[in-house]
Design an enzyme around this catalytic site. Structure first.
Site, mmCIF file in Angstrom:
data_model
loop_
_atom_site.group_PDB
_atom_site.id
_atom_site.type_symbol
_atom_site.label_atom_id
_atom_site.label_comp_id
_atom_site.label_asym_id
_atom_site.label_seq_id
_atom_site.Cartn_x
_atom_site.Cartn_y
_atom_site.Cartn_z
ATOM 1 N N ASP A 141 4.051 -19.268 -29.742
ATOM 2 C CA ASP A 141 5.007 -18.544 -28.889
ATOM 3 C C ASP A 141 4.740 -17.040 -28.937
ATOM 4 O O ASP A 141 4.886 -16.334 -27.932
ATOM 5 C CB ASP A 141 6.453 -18.808 -29.350
ATOM 6 C CG ASP A 141 6.789 -20.285 -29.354
ATOM 7 O OD1 ASP A 141 6.279 -21.005 -28.476
ATOM 8 O OD2 ASP A 141 7.555 -20.725 -30.222
ATOM 9 N N GLU B 269 6.071 -21.720 -21.135
ATOM 10 C CA GLU B 269 5.428 -22.086 -22.397
ATOM 11 C C GLU B 269 5.577 -23.598 -22.543
ATOM 12 O O GLU B 269 6.682 -24.108 -22.712
ATOM 13 C CB GLU B 269 6.089 -21.320 -23.547
ATOM 14 C CG GLU B 269 5.368 -21.442 -24.864
ATOM 15 C CD GLU B 269 3.891 -21.032 -24.817
ATOM 16 O OE1 GLU B 269 3.162 -21.479 -25.718
ATOM 17 O OE2 GLU B 269 3.443 -20.294 -23.907
ATOM 18 N N GLU C 76 -2.548 -29.953 -25.611
ATOM 19 C CA GLU C 76 -1.681 -30.047 -24.432
ATOM 20 C C GLU C 76 -2.510 -30.088 -23.138
ATOM 21 O O GLU C 76 -2.104 -30.723 -22.167
ATOM 22 C CB GLU C 76 -0.660 -28.897 -24.450
ATOM 23 C CG GLU C 76 0.427 -29.159 -25.485
ATOM 24 C CD GLU C 76 1.043 -27.921 -26.124
ATOM 25 O OE1 GLU C 76 0.711 -26.799 -25.709
ATOM 26 O OE2 GLU C 76 1.842 -28.088 -27.069
#
Length: 452
Positions: A435, A262, A292
């Site tokens: 998450d 992650e 990201e």
């Protein structure tokens, strides 16, 4: 799908911390201002400290955040200040933070068959925030033992506390003669950044047992590399810890399990490049958001595409960027989570078909919708709450844009699947939703692979 996911066992490492939450009230602020003095605070606001070394730095940055109403996070670099915060504030709530901590508790809430969580530092205050059922690996008399994590704490281990000060729109307070009204609700985060807690590693006595841990689980979820530093005062550096991290992954994979990383944004460009080029090629699956993707493309040399993603945020650019990352870093599957859609990008030879990949993404967004609705997931049945949450209002637009992207891009060598997210209009909490999506998609991906 839930029943199949619950039959799996998983290992997660490395980052877990205490999130201590304070709901700010005007009288708490007024007491702080009175004890430091309005003039001193104003002077320190002018200096705009970039990190918190003493209480006045904290008060100045907090008041600056309240005046602007913007959420902010400022690092705390003085470990001695733990005591000052704990004596000055009464926390409204303490909960688990850090990706590995959140993921372990989520899996324990779903009653996944076996959840093993590892963090190199386990002080009692942190151990007690893990949910019952989470196991911690220890070595006793030369053998691997899995202990309930609450019993495995170590006295004297360093503590990472992120303190979160929630503030509400409309709150008023006085700074000397000036009356300040908070223009927007938000949060001010004081994140602990001490050298003692920024070492991402498996302790030496446990490392030989990683292959054995791998044999006990179906998959591993690793995170926390963003906590590394380029240099440490003892002469070690990021390269040292990344070498260890690579050895950990290879040891776990001796058991032929799937490993997911992650990813979280790393501000330092050099460190970001080191993490991406060292870790990604060793793992099977990587989870990230669209920002990201852009950060990673920029360190791989695709600056123009990275800028396009930051500026326009188009699905076609995110897909193109994802395909480049998958090819350059050579792992199995990329999972991207954004507010309006989730996406998988994998190579054409992946054993799962598009329908199965979509099923996995839908499991992830439903799990996140349940968590956003309830604030947390404490038992498996709560997953059903997510099924009642509608897909977001931009779902048709997302599908249209995806169809356009398919016509424009050369995707013959890949399987690309996009599903809209289920979006909760008034979430109880947004912490850990990325998450949660990654955990749900990765576990359901493994469960679906097992059907083949």
């Amino acid at each position: 799908m839930l029943d199949e996911v619950r039959k799996l066992s998983a290992y997660t490492a490395y980052n877990a911390n205490v999130d201590a939450i304070v709901n700010l009230r005007a009288e708490i602020l007024q007491n702080l201002i009175d004890s430091f003095g309005a003039d001193e605070i104003r002077r320190r606001i002018e200096e705009y400290p970039r990190e918190i070394r003493e209480p006045l730095d904290f008060v100045a940055r907090l008041i600056h955040a309240l005046k602007t109403g913007k959420p902010m996070a400022v690092p705390l670099t003085n470990e001695e200040m733990h005591r000052w915060f704990d004596e000055t504030f009464k926390y409204d709530m303490e909960r688990i933070g850090g990706q590995a901590g959140i993921i372990a508790n989520l899996m324990a809430g779903l009653k996944v068959k076996k959840v093993i969580a590892y963090t190199p530092f386990l002080p009692k205050r942190l151990a007690e925030l893990f949910r019952r059922g989470v196991l911690y690996p220890v070595v006793e008399e030369g053998k691997l033992k899995l202990r309930p994590i609450q019993e495995a704490y170590r006295e004297g281990d360093p503590l990472k506390v992120n303190r979160i000060f929630e503030f509400r729109k409309g709150m008023k307070f006085k700074l000397g003669d000036e009356v300040i009204e908070v223009p927007h609700s938000g949060r001010f985060i004081v994140s602990s950044r001490f050298e003692s807690i920024s070492r991402i590693e498996t302790r030496d006595e446990l490392r030989p047992f990683l292959p054995e841990i791998g044999r006990q689980v179906d998959g591993a979820i690793l995170s926390g590399y963003q906590g590394l530093r380029l240099q440490y005062s003892d002469g070690k550096d990021a390269n040292y810890y990344l070498r260890k991290a690579k050895e950990d992954i290879m040891a776990l994979k001796e058991a032929d399990i799937k490993v997911h990383v992650e990813f979280a944004s790393i501000q330092d460009r050099k460190l970001r490049k080191k993490v991406v080029t060292n870790i990604f090629p060793l793992v099977d699956s990587v989870g990230m958001d669209e920002a990201e993707i852009a950060y990673i493309l920029s360190v791989l040399g695709y600056r123009d595409l990275a800028d396009r993603i930051f500026t326009y945020n188009r699905i076609e650019d995110a897909i193109l960027g994802g395909m480049i990352i998958l090819d350059e870093l050579n792992f199995e599957i990329l999972q991207v989570h954004t507010i309006y859609y989730l996406m998988y990008i994998t190579h054409r030879d992946n054993p799962l078909n598009e329908d199965e990949l979509a099923k996995s993404l839908e499991f992830g967004t439903t799990l996140a919708a349940a968590r956003a609705s309830l604030g947390d997931i404490t038992k498996p049945e709560e997953y059903e709450v997510g099924l009642k949450v509608p897909f977001n209002e931009r779902s048709d637009y997302v599908k249209l844009r995806f169809e356009e992207a398919k016509r424009k891009l050369r995707m013959r060598e890949y399987k690309v699947v996009v599903v809209p997210t289920r979006l909760v209009s008034n979430p109880v909490s947004t912490v850990g939703l990325g998450d949660t999506i990654s955990t749900g998609t990765f576990l359901s991906y493994i469960a679906l692979l097992r059907r083949h």
